[in-house]
Design an enzyme around this catalytic site. Structure first.
Site, short mmCIF file in Angstrom:
data_model
loop_
_atom_site.label_atom_id
_atom_site.label_comp_id
_atom_site.label_asym_id
_atom_site.label_seq_id
_atom_site.Cartn_x
_atom_site.Cartn_y
_atom_site.Cartn_z
N VAL A 6 0.81 -1.21 0.00
CA VAL A 6 0.00 0.00 0.00
C VAL A 6 0.84 1.26 0.00
O VAL A 6 0.56 2.18 -0.72
CB VAL A 6 -1.02 0.04 1.16
CG1 VAL A 6 -1.75 1.34 1.20
CG2 VAL A 6 -2.00 -1.10 0.99
N LEU A 166 -7.88 3.23 6.43
CA LEU A 166 -7.20 3.90 5.32
C LEU A 166 -6.10 3.02 4.75
O LEU A 166 -5.30 2.45 5.50
CB LEU A 166 -6.60 5.23 5.80
CG LEU A 166 -5.58 5.91 4.88
CD1 LEU A 166 -6.23 6.35 3.57
CD2 LEU A 166 -4.93 7.11 5.57
N SER A 167 -6.05 2.90 3.42
CA SER A 167 -4.96 2.26 2.72
C SER A 167 -4.80 0.80 3.19
O SER A 167 -5.70 0.00 2.98
CB SER A 167 -3.69 3.08 2.94
OG SER A 167 -2.68 2.73 2.04
N ALA A 168 -3.67 0.45 3.81
CA ALA A 168 -3.54 -0.90 4.33
C ALA A 168 -4.61 -1.18 5.38
O ALA A 168 -5.14 -2.29 5.48
CB ALA A 168 -2.16 -1.11 4.94
#
Length: 500
Positions: A6, A166-168
């Site tokens: 990520v 968020l993200s990962a």
């Protein structure tokens, strides 16, 4: 990817010829930021705003638990779990995301799991590792232990537990929703990836930078296989994605949409769409009862990060920073979707039987107001009027004037009927309105994207064209794509292809 899914690692070769310097600088900045926020986590806990829980039960994933609850939180309140991105911490996410504001305003508890460099070199949640992201395993099991602890501690409503990341953290959110649909009533995947997208670090980059090329049914099967035999209700899922994200490509949002609509047994064609602030397009996918099951928020011009909108307004939240991008308050709209506000109906409508009002039209505008009217609905006791998805009025008749607006500004409205029992029906199609004044000429300009940029009404980024001011995505920067732009304020233009 070999070290940090990520977050783009320094050895990413596919971008070397185009963005080598930018990619390396971005990674160094993120690592520095991650070290800084990790160092500051203890300070936040000591300030008694975010408190670490040192013993919360089984912890096979070696995670730390932080929690926050407003004073006087009543029994039966919801719980929201929020997962940070790579190189970040619980303290960082607590400070920037805006969730504290709505915990205080609407009344719910917050849980912030935190991973560390001992789990992953850049402190990423392991969304790609079956030994850590599966039901009853690793980090996923640790998060559920935190939920159990919080529910018991605050006497919370176990039927109203939600997870966002968020993200990962977004990738792990999708995995948790698939692993534990019996625990989480809803989720929000921010700049994240489909559930069980990868089964190794090596395969993680395929998810981030490209498509799995799977059908909705195949993507849905990944969810169904995460908890075989489950027959209960599925979580309601929000998906947030920047259209200019080069870390987790926008195709991930499309595949998340395909995955969860298939799980719900509904089609991939939106039940309704509307424009929200920050160049955001909301696509709503209703379940069989007409209530939103999946919502896709696509933000024109936004890169990789969490959408925030600093300010004091109810619909504003968070603080801008690295990977916290000033566009729209995603936490606010996600909270509405989940019904955390306790009153408003999320964009898309409720499960009531009344049909969507027809004939919604703008009957007048001033510098600070917009007047609306629509066709009355049989059986309606009142109506709810939404501006940009947030409720702004509840008139008894089929008309409403929204006041206190900014001059020369474009707004989007929808309306829903409410029956005598308080059930909210389907939401109407959206109508756009622009207040007068504000220095905008109201003039429209139709030209190719190339010509709009040359005339100073739009700008380019990453080969795409965006309207000045509104940052609405106009498509590729070329002489073949044509749009109409309406000027609504000084250096502020909105797409007006439907008429000016």
């Amino acid at each position: 990817m070999t070290s940090s899914p990520v977050v783009p690692p320094p050895h990413v070769r596919w971008r070397a010829c185009r963005r080598a310097l930018g990619a390396v600088a971005g990674v160094l900045a993120l690592i520095a930021a991650g070290l800084g926020v990790l160092a500051g986590a203890g300070t936040a806990a000591a300030a008694a705003t975010l408190t670490q829980v040192t013993s919360f039960g089984s912890n096979p994933g070696n995670l730390a638990m932080y929690e926050y609850a407003p004073a006087g939180l009543p029994a039966g309140a919801p719980v929201v779990v929020a997962l940070h991105g790579c190189g970040q911490s619980a303290s960082d996410y607590f400070t920037h995301s805006g969730w504290q504001k709505y915990a205080d305003l609407w009344g719910f508890a917050l849980v912030f799991p935190q991973t560390s460099a001992s789990n992953n070199a850049l402190s990423c949640f392991s969304w790609f590792d079956p030994a850590k992201d599966g039901r009853g395993k690793g980090e996923a099991a640790s998060v559920v232990s935190m939920v159990s602890h919080a529910v018991a501690q605050y006497a919370s409503d176990s039927r109203r537990v939600y997870v966002t990341g968020l993200s990962a953290g977004g990738g792990m959110t999708a995995d948790l929703l698939a692993d534990y649909p019996d625990v989480f009533a809803g989720g929000s995947v921010d700049s994240g990836l489909p559930a069980q997208c990868a089964t190794s670090q090596t395969a993680a980059s395929t998810c981030q930078y490209g498509s799995l090329n799977l059908t909705p049914a195949q993507l849905g099967d990944k969810v169904r296989a995460s908890y075989p035999g489950y027959t209960g209700p599925w979580p309601r899922v929000a998906i947030w994605q920047g259209a200019s994200d080069y870390t987790v490509y926008p195709v991930n949002a499309t595949e998340l949409r395909d995955q969860w609509t298939n799980v719900w047994g509904i089609g991939q064609t939106a039940s309704s769409t509307q424009s929200l602030p920050g160049g955001t397009t909301l696509s709503v996918y209703d379940d069989a009862s007409g209530a939103p099951a999946v919502q896709l928020y696509q933000i024109a011009g936004m890169g990789h990060g969490l959408a925030v909108d600093p300010g004091s307004g109810t619909e504003q939240c968070g603080t801008a920073g690295s990977y916290y991008l000033d566009t729209i308050c995603s936490s606010y709209y996600t909270g509405l979707f989940w019904g955390l506000d306790g009153g408003s109906t999320p964009p898309g409508g409720g499960g009531g039987a009344l049909p969507a009002p027809g004939g919604l039209a703008v009957s007048g505008t001033t510098d600070t107001s917009v007047s609306l009217s629509w066709s009355a609905v049989d059986g309606a006791a009142s109506y709810r009027v939404y501006r940009g998805g947030a409720q702004v009025g509840s008139p008894a008749s089929a008309s409403f004037t929204d006041t206190g607006l900014a001059a020369g500004t474009a707004y989007s409205y929808t309306v829903a009927a409410v029956d005598s029992s308080g059930a909210v029906g389907a939401v109407s199609a959206a109508v756009a309105a622009t207040t007068t004044g504000g220095g905008g000429s109201g003039q429209c300009f139709t030209a190719s994207n190339y010509a709009q940029v040359a005339a100073g009404r739009a700008h380019t980024a990453g080969g795409y064209t965006y309207a000045d001011g509104s940052d609405q995505n106009m498509g590729l920067w070329n002489v073949f794509t044509t749009h109409t732009l309406r000027q609504t304020g000084p250096d502020y233009y909105v797409i007006a292809d439907g008429g000016c």
